[in-house]
Design an enzyme around this catalytic site. Sequence first.
Site, PDB file in Angstrom:
ATOM      1  N   GLU A  96      -7.975  -9.427  12.791  1.00  0.00           N
ATOM      2  CA  GLU A  96      -7.675  -9.217  11.369  1.00  0.00           C
ATOM      3  C   GLU A  96      -6.677  -8.071  11.248  1.00  0.00           C
ATOM      4  O   GLU A  96      -6.688  -7.140  12.064  1.00  0.00           O
ATOM      5  CB  GLU A  96      -8.998  -8.920  10.647  1.00  0.00           C
ATOM      6  CG  GLU A  96      -8.942  -8.634   9.178  1.00  0.00           C
ATOM      7  CD  GLU A  96      -8.403  -9.768   8.326  1.00  0.00           C
ATOM      8  OE1 GLU A  96      -7.211 -10.051   8.460  1.00  0.00           O
ATOM      9  OE2 GLU A  96      -9.148 -10.316   7.487  1.00  0.00           O
ATOM     10  N   ASP A  97      -5.842  -8.123  10.227  1.00  0.00           N
ATOM     11  CA  ASP A  97      -4.879  -7.026  10.059  1.00  0.00           C
ATOM     12  C   ASP A  97      -5.529  -5.793   9.438  1.00  0.00           C
ATOM     13  O   ASP A  97      -5.300  -4.671   9.894  1.00  0.00           O
ATOM     14  CB  ASP A  97      -3.653  -7.480   9.247  1.00  0.00           C
ATOM     15  CG  ASP A  97      -4.026  -8.066   7.892  1.00  0.00           C
ATOM     16  OD1 ASP A  97      -5.192  -8.463   7.713  1.00  0.00           O
ATOM     17  OD2 ASP A  97      -3.156  -8.129   7.011  1.00  0.00           O
ATOM     18  N   ASP A 100     -10.582  -3.843   4.207  1.00  0.00           N
ATOM     19  CA  ASP A 100     -10.444  -3.028   2.996  1.00  0.00           C
ATOM     20  C   ASP A 100     -11.842  -2.939   2.361  1.00  0.00           C
ATOM     21  O   ASP A 100     -12.667  -2.137   2.800  1.00  0.00           O
ATOM     22  CB  ASP A 100      -9.413  -3.736   2.104  1.00  0.00           C
ATOM     23  CG  ASP A 100      -8.925  -2.901   0.946  1.00  0.00           C
ATOM     24  OD1 ASP A 100      -9.741  -2.199   0.340  1.00  0.00           O
ATOM     25  OD2 ASP A 100      -7.727  -2.962   0.618  1.00  0.00           O
ATOM     26  N   PHE A 149      -1.625   1.653  -0.730  1.00  0.00           N
ATOM     27  CA  PHE A 149      -1.243   0.246  -0.556  1.00  0.00           C
ATOM     28  C   PHE A 149      -0.339   0.139   0.662  1.00  0.00           C
ATOM     29  O   PHE A 149       0.761   0.686   0.673  1.00  0.00           O
ATOM     30  CB  PHE A 149      -0.547  -0.283  -1.804  1.00  0.00           C
ATOM     31  CG  PHE A 149      -0.670  -1.770  -1.904  1.00  0.00           C
ATOM     32  CD1 PHE A 149      -1.644  -2.345  -2.708  1.00  0.00           C
ATOM     33  CD2 PHE A 149       0.132  -2.600  -1.137  1.00  0.00           C
ATOM     34  CE1 PHE A 149      -1.798  -3.717  -2.749  1.00  0.00           C
ATOM     35  CE2 PHE A 149      -0.013  -3.975  -1.187  1.00  0.00           C
ATOM     36  CZ  PHE A 149      -0.976  -4.536  -1.991  1.00  0.00           C
ATOM     37  N   ARG A 162       6.204  -8.377   4.826  1.00  0.00           N
ATOM     38  CA  ARG A 162       5.445  -8.708   6.043  1.00  0.00           C
ATOM     39  C   ARG A 162       6.277  -8.501   7.307  1.00  0.00           C
ATOM     40  O   ARG A 162       5.741  -8.241   8.378  1.00  0.00           O
ATOM     41  CB  ARG A 162       4.990 -10.173   6.015  1.00  0.00           C
ATOM     42  CG  ARG A 162       3.943 -10.499   4.966  1.00  0.00           C
ATOM     43  CD  ARG A 162       3.359 -11.884   5.241  1.00  0.00           C
ATOM     44  NE  ARG A 162       2.677 -12.454   4.101  1.00  0.00           N
ATOM     45  CZ  ARG A 162       1.393 -12.236   3.793  1.00  0.00           C
ATOM     46  NH1 ARG A 162       0.664 -11.438   4.548  1.00  0.00           N
ATOM     47  NH2 ARG A 162       0.843 -12.804   2.741  1.00  0.00           N
TER      48      ARG A 162
HETATM   49  C1  PRP Z   1      -5.916  -9.211   3.149  1.00  0.00           C
HETATM   50  C2  PRP Z   1      -6.173  -8.871   4.607  1.00  0.00           C
HETATM   51  C3  PRP Z   1      -7.624  -9.151   4.783  1.00  0.00           C
HETATM   52  C4  PRP Z   1      -8.196  -8.855   3.417  1.00  0.00           C
HETATM   53  C5  PRP Z   1      -8.856  -7.533   3.445  1.00  0.00           C
HETATM   54  O1  PRP Z   1      -5.673 -10.566   3.054  1.00  0.00           O
HETATM   55  O2  PRP Z   1      -5.393  -9.679   5.471  1.00  0.00           O
HETATM   56  O3  PRP Z   1      -7.864 -10.489   5.127  1.00  0.00           O
HETATM   57  O4  PRP Z   1      -7.105  -8.852   2.481  1.00  0.00           O
HETATM   58  O5  PRP Z   1      -9.402  -7.242   2.186  1.00  0.00           O
HETATM   59  P1  PRP Z   1     -10.956  -7.035   1.924  1.00  0.00           P
HETATM   60  O6  PRP Z   1     -11.510  -6.234   3.089  1.00  0.00           O
HETATM   61  O7  PRP Z   1     -10.955  -6.256   0.632  1.00  0.00           O
HETATM   62  O8  PRP Z   1     -11.589  -8.353   1.789  1.00  0.00           O
HETATM   63  P2  PRP Z   1      -4.959 -11.226   1.775  1.00  0.00           P
HETATM   64  O9  PRP Z   1      -6.002 -11.824   0.899  1.00  0.00           O
HETATM   65  O10 PRP Z   1      -4.022 -10.231   1.162  1.00  0.00           O
HETATM   66  O11 PRP Z   1      -4.153 -12.428   2.430  1.00  0.00           O
HETATM   67  P3  PRP Z   1      -2.993 -12.410   3.541  1.00  0.00           P
HETATM   68  O12 PRP Z   1      -3.642 -12.065   4.853  1.00  0.00           O
HETATM   69  O13 PRP Z   1      -2.472 -13.790   3.505  1.00  0.00           O
HETATM   70  O14 PRP Z   1      -1.979 -11.366   3.132  1.00  0.00           O
END
Ligand code: PRP
Length: 173
Positions: A96-97, A100, A149, A162
């Site tokens: 996972e990136d 949050d 952010f 990205r």
């Molecule tokens: C982002 C990120 C995680 C998630 C983290 O995805 O890649 O999957 O939010 O947030 P959380 O811990 O509050 O759940 P996003 O929904 O932005 O989609 P993306 O990966 O396509 O950018």
Amino acid sequence: MTRRSLLLSQQEINQGVARLAAEIARDYRGKNPLLIGVLKGSFIFLSDLVRRLDFPLEVEFLQLSSYGSGTQSSGRVRVLGRLGQPVKGREVVVVEDIVDTGITIAFLMDYLHRRHPRSLKLCALLDKPERRQVPVKIDYLGFTVPDRFVVGYGLDYNEQFRHLPEVWALEEE
Ligand code: PRP
């Protein structure tokens, strides 16, 4: 939100990814792990990570529905599409990136756990612990970031940024 400040340089990211790859190699060499990247944010991180792993492994991707802009906290997450192969009995590492609130990854770990992998671990490049709403155990962590952010190295703001090779914090104008 156009001004931005550098949080992690390319060199810092490279060193972090190398450290994570070494930890994963130590634990998974010879086990043919299944690395599952969470789209879209993890696409660059996963690509760099697997190129540092010099043993047999397999890669899959999952896309999850977004639950909103962050102002919503309904916690509703859905898996879009299917994995190309079963996780039952596999040594699974989710890549996972960023973690949050934790809502997304907590959902996904539970979703995968119910499919009976042999083991299930989480590798995250970034952790933003100040925002956590549900507890998450990150087994392999790159960096802790402040509650700002963040974009770049796969992470977006309105689908932009990205492609940036570094991690940046966007500033409110
Ligand atoms: C982002 C990120 C995680 C998630 C983290 O995805 O890649 O999957 O939010 O947030 P959380 O811990 O509050 O759940 P996003 O929904 O932005 O989609 P993306 O990966 O396509 O950018």
